[in-house]
Design a protein around this motif. Structure first.
Motif, PDB file in Angstrom:
ATOM      1  N   THR A 149       0.832  -1.199   0.000  1.00  0.00           N
ATOM      2  CA  THR A 149       0.000   0.000   0.000  1.00  0.00           C
ATOM      3  C   THR A 149       0.868   1.251   0.000  1.00  0.00           C
ATOM      4  N   LEU A 150       0.548   2.157  -0.911  1.00  0.00           N
ATOM      5  CA  LEU A 150       1.230   3.448  -0.957  1.00  0.00           C
ATOM      6  C   LEU A 150       0.441   4.480  -0.148  1.00  0.00           C
ATOM      7  N   PHE A 151       1.154   5.248   0.636  1.00  0.00           N
ATOM      8  CA  PHE A 151       0.586   6.360   1.383  1.00  0.00           C
ATOM      9  C   PHE A 151       1.359   7.610   0.987  1.00  0.00           C
ATOM     10  N   LYS A 152       0.648   8.669   0.635  1.00  0.00           N
ATOM     11  CA  LYS A 152       1.362   9.863   0.168  1.00  0.00           C
ATOM     12  C   LYS A 152       2.261  10.449   1.255  1.00  0.00           C
ATOM     13  N   ALA A 201       2.851  13.528  -7.899  1.00  0.00           N
ATOM     14  CA  ALA A 201       3.765  13.825  -6.782  1.00  0.00           C
ATOM     15  C   ALA A 201       3.684  15.297  -6.390  1.00  0.00           C
ATOM     16  N   LYS A 202       3.649  16.169  -7.381  1.00  0.00           N
ATOM     17  CA  LYS A 202       3.544  17.601  -7.075  1.00  0.00           C
ATOM     18  C   LYS A 202       2.230  17.922  -6.370  1.00  0.00           C
ATOM     19  N   GLU A 203       1.128  17.392  -6.879  1.00  0.00           N
ATOM     20  CA  GLU A 203      -0.188  17.669  -6.304  1.00  0.00           C
ATOM     21  C   GLU A 203      -0.293  17.153  -4.869  1.00  0.00           C
ATOM     22  N   MET A 204       0.374  16.040  -4.581  1.00  0.00           N
ATOM     23  CA  MET A 204       0.290  15.425  -3.260  1.00  0.00           C
ATOM     24  C   MET A 204       1.484  15.748  -2.371  1.00  0.00           C
ATOM     25  N   ASN A 205       2.348  16.642  -2.836  1.00  0.00           N
ATOM     26  CA  ASN A 205       3.525  17.076  -2.070  1.00  0.00           C
ATOM     27  C   ASN A 205       4.487  15.947  -1.734  1.00  0.00           C
ATOM     28  N   LEU A 206       4.682  15.021  -2.681  1.00  0.00           N
ATOM     29  CA  LEU A 206       5.699  13.989  -2.524  1.00  0.00           C
ATOM     30  C   LEU A 206       7.030  14.543  -3.001  1.00  0.00           C
ATOM     31  N   PRO A 207       8.111  14.271  -2.298  1.00  0.00           N
ATOM     32  CA  PRO A 207       9.424  14.668  -2.806  1.00  0.00           C
ATOM     33  C   PRO A 207       9.718  13.934  -4.118  1.00  0.00           C
ATOM     34  N   LEU A 262      -2.377   6.073  -4.274  1.00  0.00           N
ATOM     35  CA  LEU A 262      -2.057   7.297  -3.539  1.00  0.00           C
ATOM     36  C   LEU A 262      -3.321   8.134  -3.269  1.00  0.00           C
ATOM     37  N   LEU A 263      -4.236   8.172  -4.230  1.00  0.00           N
ATOM     38  CA  LEU A 263      -5.464   8.958  -4.084  1.00  0.00           C
ATOM     39  C   LEU A 263      -6.410   8.379  -3.026  1.00  0.00           C
ATOM     40  N   PHE A 318      -8.386  13.995  -6.885  1.00  0.00           N
ATOM     41  CA  PHE A 318      -8.895  12.987  -7.817  1.00  0.00           C
ATOM     42  C   PHE A 318      -9.371  13.648  -9.109  1.00  0.00           C
ATOM     43  N   LYS A 319     -10.129  14.719  -8.981  1.00  0.00           N
ATOM     44  CA  LYS A 319     -10.672  15.393 -10.170  1.00  0.00           C
ATOM     45  C   LYS A 319      -9.554  15.895 -11.071  1.00  0.00           C
ATOM     46  N   LEU A 320      -8.489  16.414 -10.489  1.00  0.00           N
ATOM     47  CA  LEU A 320      -7.366  16.926 -11.259  1.00  0.00           C
ATOM     48  C   LEU A 320      -6.547  15.788 -11.867  1.00  0.00           C
ATOM     49  N   LEU A 321      -6.191  14.806 -11.061  1.00  0.00           N
ATOM     50  CA  LEU A 321      -5.258  13.767 -11.508  1.00  0.00           C
ATOM     51  C   LEU A 321      -5.892  12.686 -12.376  1.00  0.00           C
TER      52      LEU A 321
END
Length: 182
Positions: A5-8, A43-49, A165-166, A174-177
């Motif tokens: 499982t991925l968690f942002k 990654a940018k939308e979810m603030n992932l490095p 991630l979503l 979700f709407k954007l990605l």
């Protein structure tokens, strides 16, 4: 099931050597660029490095412009070793506190494989994006994925990463990605 499982809050995107001269030698290079750009947007939308590497850029050129144009806040590492896991890279990775590494790049059976192997040996959970990695031959690509799976990497794909991630629909993220995969 946490391993799958991925968690942002605990994830980082790592792009290995998607460079001009390397990608141009690959049959499906455009697909890898497209899928990597989807993951960069997520990654940018979810603030992932975002970390990215360049293997011997003097000889192989820089990161492909189609990707580099989207990496303004990413951290770049130049390297000569096939694995990205230099002391400087590992220091910066530890500083993020992230333990789940989403991995894309070239070539699946060389730099991606050696990086995944080193990250797994250091205790990181590696998610190899199968439609975001590439080799010059299908045999080498398949061998690289097989080796990484046998070492404990999760072999996944762009859409699975994005929706994991979503976690749910109906959010602004979700709407954007979700528009990126249509």
């Amino acid at each position: 099931m946490n391993k799958f499982t991925l968690f942002k809050e605990d994830s980082l995107l790592l792009i290995i050597d998607i460079q001009e001269k390397l990608v141009s030698a690959m049959k499906d290079g455009n697909q890898v660029i497209k899928n990597t750009n989807i993951l960069i947007s997520a990654a940018k939308e979810m603030n992932l490095p975002i970390f990215f590497t360049e293997q011997y850029p003097k000889g192989l050129g820089g990161t492909s412009p189609e990707i580099n144009d989207h990496l303004e806040n990413a951290i770049k590492f130049e390297k000569n070793s096939f694995s990205a896991c230099s002391d400087n890279f590992i220091f910066n990775l530890k500083e993020t506190g992230k333990k789940k590494i989403i991995l894309t790049g070239t070539e699946t059976h060389i730099c991606v494989f050696q990086t995944a192997r080193d990250l797994i040996s250091l205790g990181y959970e590696v998610f190899v994006v199968s439609d975001g990695v590439i080799s010059r031959t299908k045999e080498n690509y398949m061998n690289g994925l097989d080796l990484m799976k046998n070492m404990g990497a999760i072999i996944t794909n762009t859409e699975t990463v994005l929706f994991d991630l979503l976690k749910k629909s109906g959010t602004p993220e979700f709407k954007l990605l979700s528009k990126l995969i249509k």
